[in-house]
Design an enzyme around this catalytic site. Structure first.
Site, PDB file in Angstrom:
ATOM      1  CG  HIS A  64      46.600  38.318  42.181  1.00 33.50           C
ATOM      2  ND1 HIS A  64      46.878  38.154  40.841  1.00 33.50           N
ATOM      3  CD2 HIS A  64      47.703  37.863  42.850  1.00 33.50           C
ATOM      4  CE1 HIS A  64      48.079  37.628  40.706  1.00 33.50           C
ATOM      5  NE2 HIS A  64      48.608  37.447  41.903  1.00 33.50           N
ATOM      6  CD  GLU A  65      48.480  37.549  46.600  1.00 30.75           C
ATOM      7  OE1 GLU A  65      48.820  36.354  46.757  1.00 30.75           O
ATOM      8  OE2 GLU A  65      49.113  38.348  45.882  1.00 30.75           O
ATOM      9  CG  HIS A  76      48.151  33.013  43.770  1.00 31.84           C
ATOM     10  ND1 HIS A  76      48.634  32.448  42.614  1.00 31.84           N
ATOM     11  CD2 HIS A  76      48.609  34.289  43.787  1.00 31.84           C
ATOM     12  CE1 HIS A  76      49.356  33.341  41.954  1.00 31.84           C
ATOM     13  NE2 HIS A  76      49.355  34.471  42.648  1.00 31.84           N
ATOM     14  CD  GLU A  78      51.921  35.785  40.229  1.00 28.55           C
ATOM     15  OE1 GLU A  78      51.075  36.693  40.406  1.00 28.55           O
ATOM     16  OE2 GLU A  78      52.282  35.008  41.128  1.00 28.55           O
TER      17      GLU A  78
END
Length: 292
Positions: free
Chosen positions: A138-139, A142, A210
């Site tokens: 997930h990071e 980003h 997100e």
């Protein structure tokens, strides 16, 4: 799952930057009403912008009590990030660990090559291997989406406008008389409006980004259920974290995988969509993968 560029996110980032540009013009106009002068405005904003752009990641790590760690210290963490970077076609970021008991993670940096992924000790103790992999992916999503840089720029204007509101009485010197007080008061009011609007822009962009990072993380690992499980685990663990730890980390909310929030007001102004909505979307992705 195949990685797909999120044009919805890119469009939102472009619109956010355009609107922020307009807010910059308004904000500079407000500052021009004070005695700081146009030269002072340019110097102050220039210094803040350079500092925010080049040192925001270091400031974020320092605020979290985090430090960069080498492979020898956390071999499994480094190995997992390296494997995920290969799957995501990304250069390996710097790896940092915070001593915080709050289970969370965030990415910082102005580009793919200068990125840092930070996790807390609380996260490492709370999640199993698959859940941790989902959060790290997930990071990295980003970083791949480049939304960290946009959030950094957006938060810069919000921070600067808030400082003017908070310390507005310093601008204009002895502006308590009728001649000096009115312009400073107008500048403070306009700065407050700029702060509020920039905060709302950050909130709207952050909520969508997100969802985009959840989809991207699921595409990197091919395991939406693992990230969904991690989100529920982290969210459920917040009640067991001491309140002082939560307060210390709340200023990083916009960058966390799960925000620190409390009560109705905290949820209303949250920079993230609800965990329930994120988990439901990840479960939909899981069902789509099963039918393919």
């Amino acid at each position: 799952m195949e990685w797909k560029a999120d044009w919805g996110l890119r469009a939102r980032m472009a619109v956010t930057m355009l609107l922020l540009g307009l807010l910059y013009v308004v904000f500079i106009g407000a500052l021009s009403l004070t005695d700081i002068g146009m030269t002072g405005i340019v110097v102050v904003m220039g210094l803040f912008m350079v500092g925010q752009f080049f040192f925001s990641d270091k400031l974020a790590l320092r605020s979290m009590g985090a430090h960069e760690v080498e492979r020898e210290e956390y071999p499994e963490l480094h190995a997992t990030i390296e494997r995920l970077c290969q799957q995501a076609d990304l250069p390996k970021p710097k790896v940092a660990v915070s001593d915080m008991r709050v289970p969370n993670a965030f990415a910082a940096g102005r580009s793919k090559k200068s990125a840092t992924v930070c996790v807390t000790r609380g996260l490492l103790r709370t999640l199993d291997d698959e859940e941790l992999e989902g959060v790290l992916a997930h990071e990295l999503a980003h970083v791949k989406n480049r939304d960290v840089m946009v959030m950094t720029i957006a938060s810069f204007l919000s921070t600067l406008a808030f400082m003017v509101v908070r310390f507005g009485f310093l601008f204009g010197g002895g502006g308590h008389d009728r001649q000096g007080g009115a312009p400073v008061l107008v500048a403070v009011v306009i700065s407050f409006a700029v702060w509020l609007l920039s905060f709302l822009l950050i909130r709207l962009l952050s909520r969508y980004r997100e969802f985009a990072a959840d989809r991207g993380g699921a595409a990197i690992t091919g395991k939406p259920a693992a990230l969904a499980s991690a989100l529920m685990t982290i969210d459920g663990s917040m009640d067991r974290v001491p309140q002082e730890d939560l307060r210390e980390t709340s200023e990083m909310n916009a960058f966390f995988v799960i925000p620190i929030r409390s009560g109705f007001v905290g949820k209303l102004f949250s920079t993230h969509p609800s965990t329930e909505n994120r988990v439901e979307r990840l479960r939909e992705l899981e069902r789509e993968m099963e039918t393919q």
